[in-house]
Each structure stands twice: as C-alpha cells, then as structure tokens.
Motif scaffolding. Structure first.
Motif, PDB file in Angstrom:
ATOM      1  N   GLY A 168      -7.085  -2.990  49.732  1.00 12.02           N
ATOM      2  CA  GLY A 168      -5.974  -3.454  50.562  1.00 12.02           C
ATOM      3  C   GLY A 168      -4.931  -4.205  49.756  1.00 12.02           C
ATOM      4  O   GLY A 168      -3.726  -4.045  49.979  1.00 12.02           O
ATOM      5  N   GLY A 169      -5.387  -5.025  48.814  1.00  7.27           N
ATOM      6  CA  GLY A 169      -4.432  -5.748  47.978  1.00  7.27           C
ATOM      7  C   GLY A 169      -3.591  -4.799  47.135  1.00  7.27           C
ATOM      8  O   GLY A 169      -2.376  -5.000  46.977  1.00  7.27           O
ATOM      9  N   PHE A 170      -4.212  -3.748  46.610  1.00 10.57           N
ATOM     10  CA  PHE A 170      -3.463  -2.784  45.805  1.00 10.57           C
ATOM     11  C   PHE A 170      -2.434  -2.039  46.656  1.00 10.57           C
ATOM     12  O   PHE A 170      -1.276  -1.878  46.255  1.00 10.57           O
ATOM     13  CB  PHE A 170      -4.426  -1.795  45.161  1.00 10.57           C
ATOM     14  N   VAL A 171      -2.851  -1.603  47.847  1.00  7.98           N
ATOM     15  CA  VAL A 171      -1.916  -0.874  48.716  1.00  7.98           C
ATOM     16  C   VAL A 171      -0.760  -1.785  49.128  1.00  7.98           C
ATOM     17  O   VAL A 171       0.401  -1.354  49.186  1.00  7.98           O
ATOM     18  CB  VAL A 171      -2.660  -0.336  49.951  1.00  7.98           C
ATOM     19  N   ALA A 172      -1.066  -3.074  49.382  1.00  3.20           N
ATOM     20  CA  ALA A 172      -0.022  -3.999  49.811  1.00  3.20           C
ATOM     21  C   ALA A 172       1.038  -4.224  48.735  1.00  3.20           C
ATOM     22  O   ALA A 172       2.191  -4.528  49.055  1.00  3.20           O
ATOM     23  CB  ALA A 172      -0.650  -5.322  50.226  1.00  3.20           C
ATOM     24  N   MET A 173       0.647  -4.122  47.459  1.00  6.92           N
ATOM     25  CA  MET A 173       1.599  -4.391  46.382  1.00  6.92           C
ATOM     26  C   MET A 173       2.357  -3.143  45.921  1.00  6.92           C
ATOM     27  O   MET A 173       3.196  -3.219  45.029  1.00  6.92           O
ATOM     28  CB  MET A 173       0.875  -4.994  45.175  1.00  6.92           C
ATOM     29  N   LEU A 174       2.103  -1.978  46.555  1.00  5.35           N
ATOM     30  CA  LEU A 174       2.777  -0.756  46.120  1.00  5.35           C
ATOM     31  C   LEU A 174       4.287  -0.833  46.311  1.00  5.35           C
ATOM     32  O   LEU A 174       5.057  -0.346  45.473  1.00  5.35           O
ATOM     33  CB  LEU A 174       2.215   0.451  46.881  1.00  5.35           C
ATOM     34  N   GLY A 175       4.736  -1.422  47.416  1.00  5.06           N
ATOM     35  CA  GLY A 175       6.171  -1.566  47.628  1.00  5.06           C
ATOM     36  C   GLY A 175       6.822  -2.403  46.546  1.00  5.06           C
ATOM     37  O   GLY A 175       7.878  -2.057  46.010  1.00  5.06           O
ATOM     38  N   LEU A 176       6.166  -3.530  46.206  1.00  6.16           N
ATOM     39  CA  LEU A 176       6.683  -4.381  45.128  1.00  6.16           C
ATOM     40  C   LEU A 176       6.699  -3.620  43.810  1.00  6.16           C
ATOM     41  O   LEU A 176       7.674  -3.695  43.039  1.00  6.16           O
ATOM     42  CB  LEU A 176       5.809  -5.633  45.009  1.00  6.16           C
ATOM     43  N   ALA A 177       5.631  -2.873  43.541  1.00  7.36           N
ATOM     44  CA  ALA A 177       5.555  -2.119  42.290  1.00  7.36           C
ATOM     45  C   ALA A 177       6.655  -1.061  42.222  1.00  7.36           C
ATOM     46  O   ALA A 177       7.277  -0.856  41.176  1.00  7.36           O
ATOM     47  CB  ALA A 177       4.183  -1.467  42.154  1.00  7.36           C
ATOM     48  N   ALA A 178       6.912  -0.384  43.340  1.00  6.66           N
ATOM     49  CA  ALA A 178       7.962   0.639  43.348  1.00  6.66           C
ATOM     50  C   ALA A 178       9.332   0.018  43.087  1.00  6.66           C
ATOM     51  O   ALA A 178      10.139   0.565  42.325  1.00  6.66           O
ATOM     52  CB  ALA A 178       7.950   1.373  44.690  1.00  6.66           C
ATOM     53  N   ASN A 179       9.599  -1.114  43.708  1.00  5.14           N
ATOM     54  CA  ASN A 179      10.893  -1.777  43.488  1.00  5.14           C
ATOM     55  C   ASN A 179      11.058  -2.194  42.028  1.00  5.14           C
ATOM     56  O   ASN A 179      12.144  -2.046  41.443  1.00  5.14           O
ATOM     57  CB  ASN A 179      11.014  -2.996  44.398  1.00  5.14           C
ATOM     58  N   ARG A 180      10.001  -2.724  41.442  1.00  4.41           N
ATOM     59  CA  ARG A 180      10.100  -3.161  40.053  1.00  4.41           C
ATOM     60  C   ARG A 180      10.191  -1.973  39.102  1.00  4.41           C
ATOM     61  O   ARG A 180      10.886  -2.047  38.082  1.00  4.41           O
ATOM     62  CB  ARG A 180       8.905  -4.049  39.699  1.00  4.41           C
ATOM     63  N   GLN A 181       9.513  -0.891  39.425  1.00  8.29           N
ATOM     64  CA  GLN A 181       9.627   0.314  38.596  1.00  8.29           C
ATOM     65  C   GLN A 181      11.041   0.877  38.668  1.00  8.29           C
ATOM     66  O   GLN A 181      11.623   1.271  37.652  1.00  8.29           O
ATOM     67  CB  GLN A 181       8.621   1.368  39.073  1.00  8.29           C
ATOM     68  N   ARG A 182      11.602   0.895  39.862  1.00  4.86           N
ATOM     69  CA  ARG A 182      12.980   1.376  40.022  1.00  4.86           C
ATOM     70  C   ARG A 182      13.959   0.485  39.263  1.00  4.86           C
ATOM     71  O   ARG A 182      14.884   0.968  38.596  1.00  4.86           O
ATOM     72  CB  ARG A 182      13.338   1.427  41.506  1.00  4.86           C
ATOM     73  N   ALA A 183      13.749  -0.843  39.354  1.00  2.14           N
ATOM     74  CA  ALA A 183      14.619  -1.776  38.632  1.00  2.14           C
ATOM     75  C   ALA A 183      14.508  -1.568  37.128  1.00  2.14           C
ATOM     76  O   ALA A 183      15.501  -1.655  36.399  1.00  2.14           O
ATOM     77  CB  ALA A 183      14.257  -3.217  39.001  1.00  2.14           C
ATOM     78  N   ALA A 184      13.294  -1.267  36.644  1.00  2.00           N
ATOM     79  CA  ALA A 184      13.112  -1.040  35.210  1.00  2.00           C
ATOM     80  C   ALA A 184      13.838   0.225  34.762  1.00  2.00           C
ATOM     81  O   ALA A 184      14.446   0.262  33.689  1.00  2.00           O
ATOM     82  CB  ALA A 184      11.617  -0.943  34.882  1.00  2.00           C
ATOM     83  N   VAL A 185      13.789   1.270  35.581  1.00  4.58           N
ATOM     84  CA  VAL A 185      14.482   2.511  35.236  1.00  4.58           C
ATOM     85  C   VAL A 185      15.993   2.287  35.191  1.00  4.58           C
ATOM     86  O   VAL A 185      16.683   2.720  34.251  1.00  4.58           O
ATOM     87  CB  VAL A 185      14.128   3.617  36.246  1.00  4.58           C
TER      88      VAL A 185
END
Length: 563
Positions: A167-184
């Motif tokens: 559950g913790g991993f699924v909950a952080m997917l949105g944050l991870a996607a935003n940070r990955q997009r920002a990095a790109v």
C-alpha cells in the motif's frame, strides 16, 4: 497519471484478457503449493523418518512447476494480442494528430520521433507491465490460498506487513511519476541550454565570457540536480516499502516461531510459511516494485507525451462551396517562414474550365508549392487562390476531393485488391469503365481482384495505377505533379493526351519539356517572376523557356522524337 492509466485499461480487449486470466491459473499452482508441499515433505517425510515420502512430496513440485511453465508459455503467446492493438491505437493517434496539425498549418516537428520511438517505448513497457502486474497478482493469490490452507495463524502474521508495504508503494506512485516527469523536463531544459553554450564555445572563449556562459547553464544544472536528488528520495522510499512488505513478514515469522510451535504448529508448517515468504511474496513484491517503479513510470510519462501531442483540436471547419472549377490566382505570394524569401511572389494566373496548362521551370523553383496552393493544401501568405469563386483553402475536404485530384511524383498504392486501388475515388466504377480508363491511359492490368503489394510494384507501375484512378475520378480538375516521371516518354505522352481529351481541366507539372509542347498554355516559373502563354508566344518572350526547350532538343535522338 490517471488519464494514462484509464487509456491503458480501456485498451484491454476481452478475448485476450480472458485467455491471460485462464492461463494464469496453472501458472499460480507453484506459488500456491510450494509452502504446503515443503511442510508435508518435512513433517510427513524427513522428520517422520520416511525420506522416500519426503522425496515424493518434493517430486510433486516438479509436476506443479511443469504446469506453471505451460501456463507461462501460453501467457507470453497471447501477450501480443494485447500489445500490438495497443501499439496500433497509438500509431493511429499520432498519425491523426499529425494530420490535424498539418491541416491546421500547425508545425509538428516531433511527430516522427513519437511514431518511431515513443510509441515503441510505450508498447514495450505496456507489455512488460502486463506481465509484471499479472505475475504479481497470480503469485500473491496463490500464496494467500496456500498459506491459509497451510496455517491461518501464519497467514495473519505474514499478510498485514506485506499489505502495508504494498500500500505504501502504491500510494507513492503519483509522487514518483511527478518527480520522474520533473527530472525529464529538467534534463531537456539543461540539454537545450548547454547546446546553446556549446554551439558558441569559440565565441565565448574569444570574447572571454566564460563566466557569463557558465551563468547561463547554472540554473538548469541546479534544477536538474535537485530533480535527481528528489528521484533518489523516491528510490529510498521504494526500498523502505519493499523492506516492510518483503522482510518484516519473515522477521515476524522467525520471532514468533517458538510461540507458534507451543500453540501446536509443526516445524514443517513454519518452514512452509518461510517458503511462501522467500519464494513467493518477496520475489513478487520485488518484481512489482522494480517493474512498476521503473518501466511503469517510463510508460506513464511516454504515453502522456504521446497523448498530449495527439490530443490536438481539429482545424477550423471549412464552409466554402465550390461554384465551378476554374482556377484563379490573384497576386499570390507564399514563403516557407516569415523571414524566408518568397517561393512565389505576386503571381496572377487564370485557368479556364477545360484548359490544359503545363508548368515548367528549374528544380526547386516552386512548382510543387504552386500545386499545393491550387489544391487547397496550403494557404497563401498574401493574395487569393480560387477554385470556382471560392478560396481553395476555405473549401471543406469533401468538396475539395470532389473538385480536384492531385497525383504527386510518388504515387500512393495501398495493400489490397487492384480494383480497390483503382476505384476508391469512384467506388461505383464498373469493370468496363476500369478497362476503358486503363486503355486510354495506356495501362495493362491482369485480374482486378488480385491482391497487390506496394513494395512489390515498380515506381512506374504505381504511377499507372494512380493515373487510372485519377482518370476514373469524377473530379473535373486533374493536377499531375510530375506524376509520369517514372514512365518512358511514349507512355508519358499517351497518358497526358488521355487526360487532355478527358472532360475537365488539366494542370501538368512538367517532368519533361515535351509536356509543355502538348499543352494549350504554359506557365514558366524562373524564381524572379512568371511568364504564361502558348508555345509560340513564350519562344519570343521567355529566355528561360527557350533555354529549357534548347536543352531538350539537344538531348533528343530521332528515335525519341514524338510523332
């Protein structure tokens, strides 16, 4: 991210999805039975002093593994039935968006990269995600069934921390996607800034402005570094989620082992529970975290870029109605860019219905640009291009298609029957009409219902198909943009004469100057202006026309002279 996930879910097709679920059942057997088999092999076999029984239980794992391998094989065989239609859908979106941008005259420089690279990345990561997520669900369902059948007490001990970690991993997917997009985006910004500085390195050194150049890239470097640090933080959180869901259950089982034994659990059941953790939950969670956290984010970002670029508004609807098929250009000027020299400047031209006009001039002088303007594919920067009494660029596509046919130098032929290729501008054409058109143009075909492949046809064969197709069209205006360049002079002459005799107007962009000799009037483009008239008039007034005619006559042999 929700838009991308909705698009991916909607792309699932019923039949292959059901097949994947069905073949996942035998694949789940090893995960469901491994701990149960180990427990019985220990308790009923080796600890009971019956090693043969223990080996028998272990051997049963081979049978179960074989069934699981068959399920995995069939899953991969059916995977293409999901991945390829998904790719085809993206290709349609990219091509459709590029066409809409072209119609609306919006430059789309990234369409080719999206079609050749980003679509393939999305397809590959989509297929990988289907395998990872399906494998995770299969394994977890099998482990849950197996551990409850083995010992419910162990299930209640192992599953809560696993669910918390997941559950913790699924909950952080949105944050991870935003940070990955920002990095790109930060990486793209840094590349653009660094590229500008590197392009002027010699000037920077010569002028001693190294500090100014460094200042230009300092902010993009800092932003990119911050984005990478933020990504590293996400990776640390991902590792923590895996530790909670993958290792804490095992630690709880080990610490609670003595108490569980006192409550009646056997050593085999404890070992079976540990098997479910080490060979079921841990690998499944690790693959899920790595796959979704890596390929999943690439999938979301790449798919998002494809969807953003293809979700373009359609061009403004055209409402003009053709009132004839005379062609008239009034002070038309066109240039490829606001600072470029005009390709066509202040051109006046009138082509009356039924006329045969040839356009000649050196290569690159603007002949094909003129064709695009006449056919309504481009808008002039200044002036008007009229078909009938309506600006060509304002006519709706259906009216344009019914008014004019354009055949470019590279003729279009699609995979299908020869009849479909010849008649798609006039679907009601009969076989007799097709044969008459082919005879007029000088084409010889075999079975009209035979399948044709563009790759197996020569350039000349494709041009003959396109010429017959245009001849069959009810459109009164035919424009041939070097549409006979792959034919020999005799075949070219026959085709042009056929169109000249056909009711309607003919505009020919001449590949050979002999096309001009067959026309009623000739338009000569020389880059500085234009001259129009019949053959005799242009011989007197146009030096370029005399030059082109002289080169042609000098290169002729008696055998090649037209009859």
């Amino acid at each position: 991210m929700r838009r991308e996930l909705r698009y991916a879910v909607r792309s699932f097709r019923a039949a292959p999805t059901v097949a994947l679920v069905a073949w996942s059942v035998p694949e789940a057997l090893p995960a469901a039975t491994s701990g149960f088999v180990i427990a019985n092999a220990v308790d009923r076999g080796f600890l009971a002093g019956r090693p043969v029984v223990g080996l028998f239980w272990l051997a049963s794992l081979l049978v179960v593994a074989g069934a699981g391998a068959l399920g995995t094989r069939m899953v991969f065989r059916r995977l293409g039935e999901l991945a390829e239609p998904f790719r085809d859908g993206l290709v349609e979106r990219v091509v459709g968006g590029a066409i809409r941008n072209g119609i609306a005259e919006r430059p789309d420089h990234g369409a080719l990269a999206r079609l050749t690279r980003q679509v393939e990345v999305a397809r590959d990561t989509y297929a990988g995600l289907v395998i990872v997520i399906r494998g995770f669900l299969v394994t977890v369902v099998g482990v849950v069934v197996g551990v409850f059948s083995l010992a419910p007490a162990i299930a209640f001990l192992l599953l809560p921390p696993f669910v918390l970690g997941l559950g913790g991993f699924v909950a952080m997917l949105g944050l991870a996607a935003n940070r990955q997009r920002a990095a790109v985006l930060a990486d793209e910004k840094l590349s653009a800034a660094a590229g500008q500085v590197f392009a002027g390195t010699r000037d920077v050194v010569a002028c001693g402005t190294e500090k100014d150049a460094a200042a230009l890239v300092k902010q993009p470097i800092d932003e990119q570094a911050a984005a990478e640090r933020a990504l590293a933080g996400v990776a640390a959180l991902r590792t923590a989620c895996f530790a909670l869901g993958g290792w804490v259950p095992l630690l709880l089982l080990l610490f609670a082992g003595p108490a569980l034994v006192r409550d009646g659990l056997t050593a085999g059941e404890l070992l079976g529970g540990a098997t479910y953790v080490l060979f079921g939950l841990q690998p499944a969670l690790q693959s899920f975290v790595a796959g979704v956290g890596g390929s999943g984010l690439r999938f979301v970002i790449t798919l998002g870029r494809v969807l953003d670029a293809s979700d373009v508004p359609p061009a403004e609807p055209r409402h003009g109605t053709a009132t004839g098929y005379a062609v008239e250009l009034r002070k038309v000027t066109f240039a490829y860019g606001p600072h470029a020299e005009p390709v066509i400047a202040d051109l006046d031209l009138s082509v009356v219905p039924g006329e045969h006009l040839a356009v000649v001039g050196p290569s690159g002088i603007g002949k094909s640009t003129l064709v695009s303007l006449v056919c309504g594919l481009r808008r002039p920067d200044r002036g008007e291009v009229l078909l009938g009494e309506t600006p060509a660029a304002e006519l709706d596509l259906a009216t344009l298609a019914a008014t004019r046919v354009l055949i470019p130098q590279e003729a279009y032929v699609f995979t299908g029957t020869l009849r479909d290729n010849l008649t798609y501008l006039n679907p009601g054409a009969t076989t007799a009409e097709i044969e008459l058109a082919a005879a007029k143009v000088g084409a010889r075909f075999g079975d009209y219902d035979a399948q044709v492949s563009p790759l197996e046809m020569s350039s000349g064969e494709r041009q003959l198909v396109a010429l017959v197709r245009a001849y069959l069209s009810p459109a009164p205006l035919i424009v041939l943009d070097e549409a006979t360049c792959h034919l020999d002079p005799a075949a070219e002459r026959r085709a042009e004469l056929a169109f000249a005799e056909r009711p309607g107007t003919l505009v020919v962009i001449a590949h050979r100057i002999s096309s001009a000799l067959r026309a009623e009037r000739v338009l000569v483009l020389d880059g500085a202006g234009a001259a129009v008239g019949d053959h005799a008039t242009l011989l007197r007034t146009s030096p370029l026309y005399r030059e082109l005619l002289g080169h042609w006559e000098a290169g002729r042999t008696p055998a090649s002279q037209p009859a």
